[in-house]
Motif scaffolding. Sequence first.
Motif, short mmCIF file in Angstrom:
data_model
loop_
_atom_site.label_atom_id
_atom_site.label_comp_id
_atom_site.label_asym_id
_atom_site.label_seq_id
_atom_site.Cartn_x
_atom_site.Cartn_y
_atom_site.Cartn_z
N LEU A 271 -0.59 5.48 -8.38
CA LEU A 271 -1.80 4.66 -8.51
C LEU A 271 -1.77 3.87 -9.81
CD1 LEU A 271 -4.51 7.16 -7.20
CD2 LEU A 271 -3.76 5.07 -6.08
N HIS B 113 1.83 -2.30 -3.31
CA HIS B 113 0.56 -1.63 -2.99
C HIS B 113 0.62 -0.98 -1.61
CE1 HIS B 113 -1.09 -3.24 -6.57
NE2 HIS B 113 -1.12 -4.49 -6.16
N PHE B 114 1.34 -1.62 -0.68
CA PHE B 114 1.47 -1.02 0.65
C PHE B 114 2.17 0.33 0.56
CE2 PHE B 114 4.14 -0.05 4.28
CZ PHE B 114 3.19 0.06 5.27
N ILE C 251 -0.76 7.44 -0.28
CA ILE C 251 -2.15 7.91 -0.26
C ILE C 251 -2.40 8.77 0.98
CG2 ILE C 251 -4.52 7.09 0.15
CD1 ILE C 251 -4.00 4.89 -1.88
N PHE C 252 -1.73 8.41 2.10
CA PHE C 252 -1.89 9.22 3.31
C PHE C 252 -0.91 10.39 3.37
CE2 PHE C 252 -4.03 5.32 4.69
CZ PHE C 252 -5.22 5.89 5.08
N ASP D 147 2.21 2.23 -1.92
CA ASP D 147 1.22 3.12 -2.52
C ASP D 147 0.26 3.67 -1.45
OD1 ASP D 147 -0.30 4.45 -4.35
OD2 ASP D 147 -1.28 2.69 -5.17
N ILE D 148 -0.19 2.80 -0.54
CA ILE D 148 -1.11 3.23 0.52
C ILE D 148 -0.46 4.28 1.41
CG2 ILE D 148 -2.21 2.44 2.66
CD1 ILE D 148 -3.07 -0.06 1.21
#
Lengths: 96, 237
Positions: free
Chosen positions: B75, B205-206, B212-213, B208-209
């Motif tokens: 992040l 960022h993708f 996140i999951f 990173d997403i």
Amino acid sequence: MSGPITPTRTYYRVFAALIALTLVTVYVSFLELGPWHTTVGVLIGVVKASLVGLFFMHLLHSSKASWLAVLASLFWLGILMVLTISDYLTRHILEY
Amino acid sequence: MSTNHAVLAHHFENLEQQRETAAFGMWIFLATEVLIFGAIFTCYAIYRLRYPLDFEAASARLNVLIGSINTIVLLSSSLTMALSVHATRVGRQQMLLTCLLLTILLGATFLGLKVVEYYQDYKEKLVPVLAFDPDEWTQIEGVEAPVQPQRVQLMLVFYYIMTGLHAAHMIVGMGLLIWLVIEARRGLLTPVRYMPVEVIGLYWHFVDIVWIFLLPLLYLTGTHQAPPWLPIPPIHF
């Protein structure tokens, strides 16, 4: 995509929210939630991913074309997941 | 700053259209990435629903400390990536270079911690076929139904494939960031020509997403032992 320049203040606030949500989701994993861990974790994940998408990826100020690509990918992902999983959940013939 | 570099390609009407096209192209690519990861996530969901206890038991053994620290590292790298875009657009070359190098450094930290984690997993016998002890899984405290070792291995295979594919994306992203550093040092990233930073940022960022999951699905799906200093309310389901 040449929307307004996002001020650094916005990025710092979103980052603080993301870190806070990460701490929350890790804390929740210490509770005795049994099967509900995945649900809670994924829901918090959706909020975090939305924050990253809207602010870090500038979706808030992106063109309709970019939104189309995002919504189409989510729609296809929905088809992929909902139809496949509903098939497996309602099928009791094959043991896998 | 280089000004003799043609910023507008001849097949575009104007800069605005060129920028729109670059962002749209990256979003289309990310849509295909959503489907690559989506297929694996769907597969995971099916087995997660089928073998809930085995998956929870395996998840409880994964290193939640390194997983959480890596989430914060990633992040932070997204923040420095977003700040790179800001720096390019306001024309602050030094801030741009600093932010890009910080992003690369944080990405390397993530991968380094991942290597340490894989090694810990190996030492704890959590690697199917290579290092795995089926006997230790047949009796686990707090799990109602007996856990089957081969299903635990299935969960672990998901863990290695998902984190491995994610790490491969990180390596690609770091390669792109190194290219951005070279471009920035040549003075080619300016308030007019900022789209390379923006578009590679979208990719970063993708990735990173995706992580996140991965954090809740792999690490937080089982109940973990809380550190002794952390107050935990007595909730039972």
